[in-house]
Design a protein around this motif. Structure first.
Motif, PDB file in Angstrom:
ATOM      1  N   GLY A 110       0.656  -0.775   0.129  1.00 59.79           N
ATOM      2  CA  GLY A 110      -0.115   0.254   0.171  1.00 59.79           C
ATOM      3  C   GLY A 110       0.589   1.565   0.330  1.00 59.79           C
ATOM      4  O   GLY A 110       2.225   1.489  -0.444  1.00 59.79           O
ATOM      5  N   LEU A 111       0.043   2.300   0.237  1.00 60.83           N
ATOM      6  CA  LEU A 111       0.717   3.584   0.632  1.00 60.83           C
ATOM      7  C   LEU A 111       1.895   3.973   0.593  1.00 60.83           C
ATOM      8  O   LEU A 111       1.598   3.643   2.227  1.00 60.83           O
ATOM      9  N   LEU A 112       3.147   4.369   0.496  1.00 59.19           N
ATOM     10  CA  LEU A 112       3.824   4.670   1.739  1.00 59.19           C
ATOM     11  C   LEU A 112       4.395   6.889   0.776  1.00 59.19           C
ATOM     12  O   LEU A 112       3.895   6.949  -1.249  1.00 59.19           O
ATOM     13  N   LEU A 113       4.745   7.369   1.245  1.00 59.14           N
ATOM     14  CA  LEU A 113       5.056   8.664   0.424  1.00 59.14           C
ATOM     15  C   LEU A 113       6.343   8.850   0.850  1.00 59.14           C
ATOM     16  O   LEU A 113       7.057   8.406   1.811  1.00 59.14           O
ATOM     17  N   LEU A 114       7.321   9.249  -0.485  1.00 56.59           N
ATOM     18  CA  LEU A 114       8.591   9.934   0.027  1.00 56.59           C
ATOM     19  C   LEU A 114       8.844  11.056  -0.860  1.00 56.59           C
ATOM     20  O   LEU A 114       8.131  12.030  -1.924  1.00 56.59           O
ATOM     21  N   THR A 115       9.999  11.997   0.033  1.00 53.19           N
ATOM     22  CA  THR A 115      10.069  13.048  -0.220  1.00 53.19           C
ATOM     23  C   THR A 115      12.139  13.468  -0.455  1.00 53.19           C
ATOM     24  O   THR A 115      12.594  11.937   0.643  1.00 53.19           O
ATOM     25  N   ASP A 116      12.603  14.449  -0.873  1.00 46.95           N
ATOM     26  CA  ASP A 116      13.669  15.162  -0.620  1.00 46.95           C
ATOM     27  C   ASP A 116      14.203  15.967  -0.081  1.00 46.95           C
ATOM     28  O   ASP A 116      15.140  16.359   0.546  1.00 46.95           O
ATOM     29  N   ASP A 117      12.720  15.729   1.215  1.00 50.55           N
ATOM     30  CA  ASP A 117      12.711  17.282   2.345  1.00 50.55           C
ATOM     31  C   ASP A 117      13.181  16.653   3.645  1.00 50.55           C
ATOM     32  O   ASP A 117      11.751  16.463   4.527  1.00 50.55           O
ATOM     33  N   GLY A 118      13.874  16.533   3.896  1.00 51.29           N
ATOM     34  CA  GLY A 118      13.758  15.900   5.274  1.00 51.29           C
ATOM     35  C   GLY A 118      13.218  16.659   6.673  1.00 51.29           C
ATOM     36  O   GLY A 118      12.255  15.788   7.248  1.00 51.29           O
ATOM     37  N   LYS A 119      12.301  17.959   6.333  1.00 47.73           N
ATOM     38  CA  LYS A 119      11.571  18.467   7.050  1.00 47.73           C
ATOM     39  C   LYS A 119      10.541  18.263   7.001  1.00 47.73           C
ATOM     40  O   LYS A 119       9.570  17.947   7.600  1.00 47.73           O
ATOM     41  N   LEU A 120       9.762  17.819   5.689  1.00 52.09           N
ATOM     42  CA  LEU A 120       8.336  17.488   4.868  1.00 52.09           C
ATOM     43  C   LEU A 120       8.724  15.526   5.948  1.00 52.09           C
ATOM     44  O   LEU A 120       7.545  15.451   5.581  1.00 52.09           O
ATOM     45  N   GLN A 121       9.187  14.699   5.602  1.00 44.84           N
ATOM     46  CA  GLN A 121       9.552  13.540   5.926  1.00 44.84           C
ATOM     47  C   GLN A 121       9.415  13.607   6.990  1.00 44.84           C
ATOM     48  O   GLN A 121       8.836  12.271   8.289  1.00 44.84           O
ATOM     49  N   HIS A 122       9.991  14.409   8.598  1.00 47.21           N
ATOM     50  CA  HIS A 122      10.235  14.254   9.652  1.00 47.21           C
ATOM     51  C   HIS A 122       8.007  14.791  10.068  1.00 47.21           C
ATOM     52  O   HIS A 122       8.088  14.048  10.708  1.00 47.21           O
ATOM     53  N   ARG A 123       7.994  15.827   9.189  1.00 42.91           N
ATOM     54  CA  ARG A 123       6.008  16.361   9.744  1.00 42.91           C
ATOM     55  C   ARG A 123       5.229  14.768   9.538  1.00 42.91           C
ATOM     56  O   ARG A 123       4.334  14.771   9.660  1.00 42.91           O
ATOM     57  N   ILE A 124       5.737  14.356   8.321  1.00 47.18           N
ATOM     58  CA  ILE A 124       4.816  13.313   8.202  1.00 47.18           C
ATOM     59  C   ILE A 124       5.413  12.403   8.778  1.00 47.18           C
ATOM     60  O   ILE A 124       3.818  11.406   9.428  1.00 47.18           O
ATOM     61  N   SER A 125       6.387  11.770   9.276  1.00 48.01           N
ATOM     62  CA  SER A 125       5.744  10.121   9.663  1.00 48.01           C
ATOM     63  C   SER A 125       6.085  10.502  11.324  1.00 48.01           C
ATOM     64  O   SER A 125       6.240   9.982  12.120  1.00 48.01           O
ATOM     65  N   HIS A 126       6.804  11.713  12.121  1.00 47.30           N
ATOM     66  CA  HIS A 126       6.758  11.566  13.673  1.00 47.30           C
ATOM     67  C   HIS A 126       5.328  11.537  14.045  1.00 47.30           C
ATOM     68  O   HIS A 126       5.033  12.020  14.103  1.00 47.30           O
ATOM     69  N   PRO A 127       5.940  10.489  15.521  1.00 48.25           N
ATOM     70  CA  PRO A 127       4.228  10.338  16.281  1.00 48.25           C
ATOM     71  C   PRO A 127       3.429  11.633  16.703  1.00 48.25           C
ATOM     72  O   PRO A 127       2.575  11.810  16.828  1.00 48.25           O
ATOM     73  N   LEU A 128       4.626  12.706  16.951  1.00 55.32           N
ATOM     74  CA  LEU A 128       4.084  13.365  17.455  1.00 55.32           C
ATOM     75  C   LEU A 128       2.776  14.486  16.230  1.00 55.32           C
ATOM     76  O   LEU A 128       2.321  15.352  16.600  1.00 55.32           O
ATOM     77  N   SER A 129       3.005  14.656  15.056  1.00 53.29           N
ATOM     78  CA  SER A 129       2.323  15.078  14.068  1.00 53.29           C
ATOM     79  C   SER A 129       0.962  14.621  13.944  1.00 53.29           C
ATOM     80  O   SER A 129       0.383  14.953  13.122  1.00 53.29           O
ATOM     81  N   LYS A 130       1.028  13.312  14.338  1.00 50.28           N
ATOM     82  CA  LYS A 130      -0.732  12.833  14.386  1.00 50.28           C
ATOM     83  C   LYS A 130      -1.242  12.474  12.984  1.00 50.28           C
ATOM     84  O   LYS A 130      -2.233  12.808  12.821  1.00 50.28           O
ATOM     85  N   GLN A 131      -0.690  12.542  11.797  1.00 52.45           N
ATOM     86  CA  GLN A 131      -0.595  11.837  10.863  1.00 52.45           C
ATOM     87  C   GLN A 131      -1.794  11.091  10.773  1.00 52.45           C
ATOM     88  O   GLN A 131      -0.969  10.126  11.023  1.00 52.45           O
ATOM     89  N   PRO A 132      -2.575  10.624  10.277  1.00 54.53           N
ATOM     90  CA  PRO A 132      -3.926   9.777  10.572  1.00 54.53           C
ATOM     91  C   PRO A 132      -3.143   8.804   9.408  1.00 54.53           C
ATOM     92  O   PRO A 132      -2.453   8.793   8.452  1.00 54.53           O
ATOM     93  N   LYS A 133      -3.359   7.390  10.049  1.00 59.41           N
ATOM     94  CA  LYS A 133      -2.908   6.313   8.191  1.00 59.41           C
ATOM     95  C   LYS A 133      -4.470   5.117   8.645  1.00 59.41           C
ATOM     96  O   LYS A 133      -4.009   4.723  10.359  1.00 59.41           O
ATOM     97  N   THR A 134      -4.878   5.681   7.677  1.00 58.00           N
ATOM     98  CA  THR A 134      -6.058   4.424   7.051  1.00 58.00           C
ATOM     99  C   THR A 134      -5.863   2.855   6.945  1.00 58.00           C
ATOM    100  O   THR A 134      -4.435   3.277   5.747  1.00 58.00           O
TER     101      THR A 134
END
Length: 185
Positions: free
Chosen positions: A46-70
């Protein structure tokens, strides 16, 4: 800064470096400098997000960002109300307690691709599907949650991360698409 949505196939390693026996992200994506924002184990699809931006990568994947994953999950057995309530949590998995999450019993998705190889079929034990939305994402968490309530996972597909969903960005396994980061705002 690209943001790539990728539908990771079953048994593909979530890395770009070579693996001795399995395909990796490098077999599908030839975009220099990108890295996964989060991971999926080889047994998950399934869905995986990839980026070349370290800050964006952190914002997406860090638990404190609370990005819901379904995720949609095919399990051995039929969940009863008690199993669903336990999955909704918090659920003690021994080394950590899950945060409350959304869980519902669903019909088998008509749009879902066949898995290669297919899951095992046992005539004596029916299977069913669940949709789970979590805000954390510990190692093999969804598999551990379903096992803890007596419903071992047979197939696990992440279908959404935050505002990005396979339903709004249809991709077959191994396909990818670049999207705007403005949807994360």
């Amino acid at each position: 800064m690209p943001l790539i949505l990728f539908n990771k196939p079953f048994q593909v390693m979530c890395q770009f470096s070579p693996h001795e026996s399995r395909k990796t992200l490098a077999d599908y994506l030839d975009i220099p400098g990108i890295y996964p924002a989060g991971r999926l184990d080889a047994d998950s699809e399934g869905l995986l997000l990839l980026t070349d931006d370290g800050k964006l990568q952190h914002r997406i994947s860090h638990p404190l960002s609370k990005q819901p994953k379904t995720y949609i999950v095919q399990v051995d057995g039929i969940p009863d109300d008690h199993a669903i309530a336990r999955l909704k949590g918090p659920l003690d998995l021994g080394d950590f307690v899950t945060q409350p999450c959304e869980v519902r019993h669903i019909e088998a998705p008509a749009w879902l691709w066949e898995r290669d190889p297919p899951i095992r079929q046992r005539a004596s034990l029916p299977t069913s599907w669940l949709a789970l939305t979590i805000a954390e994402g510990k190692n093999r968490q969804v598999r551990r949650m379903t096992a803890a309530v007596g419903l071992p996972t047979l197939r696990l597909i992440r279908i959404a991360i935050g505002p990005f969903a396979l339903s709004s960005h249809p991709l077959w396994p191994g396909e990818w698409r670049e999207v705007s980061t403005s949807e994360l705002a």
